[in-house]
Design an enzyme around this catalytic site. Sequence first.
Site, PDB file in Angstrom:
ATOM      1  CG  ASP A  84     -62.095  13.965 140.418  1.00  0.00           C
ATOM      2  OD1 ASP A  84     -62.269  14.743 139.459  1.00  0.00           O
ATOM      3  OD2 ASP A  84     -61.338  12.979 140.375  1.00  0.00           O
TER       4      ASP A  84
ATOM      5  CG  ASN B 207     -62.348   7.932 133.527  1.00  0.00           C
ATOM      6  OD1 ASN B 207     -63.225   8.739 133.790  1.00  0.00           O
ATOM      7  ND2 ASN B 207     -61.228   8.290 132.941  1.00  0.00           N
ATOM      8  CG  LEU B 208     -65.797   2.530 132.803  1.00  0.00           C
ATOM      9  CD1 LEU B 208     -66.969   1.944 132.037  1.00  0.00           C
ATOM     10  CD2 LEU B 208     -66.205   2.858 134.239  1.00  0.00           C
TER      11      LEU B 208
ATOM     12  NE  ARG C 240     -56.251   5.461 134.846  1.00  0.00           N
ATOM     13  CZ  ARG C 240     -56.712   5.927 133.695  1.00  0.00           C
ATOM     14  NH1 ARG C 240     -57.100   5.089 132.748  1.00  0.00           N
ATOM     15  NH2 ARG C 240     -56.793   7.223 133.473  1.00  0.00           N
TER      16      ARG C 240
ATOM     17  CG  ASP D 202     -55.194  14.103 136.987  1.00  0.00           C
ATOM     18  OD1 ASP D 202     -55.143  15.260 137.466  1.00  0.00           O
ATOM     19  OD2 ASP D 202     -56.077  13.754 136.179  1.00  0.00           O
ATOM     20  CG  ASN D 203     -52.975  18.599 138.128  1.00  0.00           C
ATOM     21  OD1 ASN D 203     -52.579  19.546 138.803  1.00  0.00           O
ATOM     22  ND2 ASN D 203     -54.202  18.113 138.250  1.00  0.00           N
TER      23      ASN D 203
ATOM     24  CB  CYS E 273     -42.695  18.820 152.712  1.00  0.00           C
ATOM     25  SG  CYS E 273     -41.989  20.188 151.771  1.00  0.00           S
TER      26      CYS E 273
ATOM     27  CB  CYS F 171     -37.848  18.239 151.244  1.00  0.00           C
ATOM     28  SG  CYS F 171     -38.251  19.234 152.665  1.00  0.00           S
TER      29      CYS F 171
ATOM     30  CB  CYS G 141     -52.727   8.053 133.258  1.00  0.00           C
ATOM     31  SG  CYS G 141     -51.872   7.783 134.799  1.00  0.00           S
TER      32      CYS G 141
ATOM     33  CB  CYS H  95     -26.235  29.995 138.311  1.00  0.00           C
ATOM     34  SG  CYS H  95     -27.338  28.920 137.385  1.00  0.00           S
TER      35      CYS H  95
HETATM   36 ZN   LIG Z   1     -39.929  20.777 152.691  1.00  0.00          ZN
END
Ligand SMILES: [Zn+2]
Lengths: 361, 67
Positions: free
Chosen positions: A58, A66-67, A69, A126-127, A167, A170, A184, A329
């Site tokens: 990080d 932040n505190l 959580r 977080d992204n 994955c 998928c 958040c 399409c």
């Molecule tokens: Zn996959």
Amino acid sequence: MQNFYERYKSHILLKEIGVTGHNHIKSSSVLIVGGGGLGSPLALYLAAAGVGNIGIIDFDIVDVSNLQRQILYNNNDVGKSKVEIAKERIEKLNSEVKVNAYNEKLTNINALNIFKNYSIVADASDNFQTRYLINDACVLNGIPDIWASVYRFEGQVSTFDAKKGACYRCFHPIAPEPDSVPSCGESGVIGAITGIIGSIQACEVLKIITGAGTPLIGRLLYFDSLNMTTKEFKIKKDKNCSLCGTNSSIKKLQNYDEFCQINKFSKNEITPDELKIKLKNKKKIKIIIICDKNEKQDLVFPNSFTVSLNNIMFLKDKLNINLETIFVCKYGYKSIYAIQLLKELGYKGKMYSLSGGTDKY
Amino acid sequence: MITIKLNGKDENVKENLSLLGLLEDKKIAPDTVIVALNMNVINQTELDKIFLSSGNSVEVLRFVAGG
Ligand SMILES: [Zn+2]
């Protein structure tokens, strides 16, 4: 020996873990990406369980907001590096754990080098850019991605292991725009849900290490703490997945900022009126109609040909790079996917998707 | 019209409606959600190929990245 048994006896008593399972935990290496709401309980429970090597990456510093959580940190930590504090905290909890603190952003340049030291990665980022990057690096390295995300009162968890199931691509092949889904910090999140979901992730990690029980491979667990309900969904492996499918096109890490911004209207979409004007002015363009065998496509375009979505990758060497290519399409959705895929393959020509598809033309 | 369950609630929708058509009617951008039909997550590239029938259960979850 006495000491070791005393400390971990509650794990050793579990027949699914036992001394053997504990030894596996002790010799395992787990990387946690993100030292926030999910990363906090993850790091603490993995350290308490005696995971031998914990990496945490990080580049953030602790903010007072932040505190609410992020239970790794306290009042005295505000303004300090998250991973430095996390390392101190984990070592205080369990001195047998070796902690590698990476005070940097995970990127497509450093990811494979960092990941190669670990047999499991837990995605507590977080992204979307980082989440696709983690998935791709895990699949390329052949290791599982223990994934979770939270939003307001909700959490979602799955274990993506391309060797045994789906994955992340998928699950969700087309990335949303970075700003289309709030973070958040913007939408709010109840602190305890990050604790619940991060702890589920920790449990999944320990199950994968010890082989206990049934992991969340091919399953999505959805947790709604507002109504206290859970739901479970099946996730199928996609045989056409651009990463883990049979004819995968992704062989190395991508540019994830680009991947996540590809849908931006200004860049890649063309309205029906704009296309009509181009055609009227006899502008030199190539039109690719994406249409599968079982679909009906009534519109006829000049200077066009039809391909199925599964064959888009073969266009890379067939398109004229000096000509604008317009993908068309039925709903303007597969066309965006086609552009995304060709960009991933390194095609550099100008491409547009007809917004709304032929349905709106 | 046919009746389906959308996020647990009864919903009347027109016949021959695809999952993608349902999202469009609800003004939901398909790339921002996870769509499940009868508890199976549907691949985004298949949303236009799957048509709803009476009694289907559809769940639309937000696709989120918060950590
Ligand atoms: Zn996959």
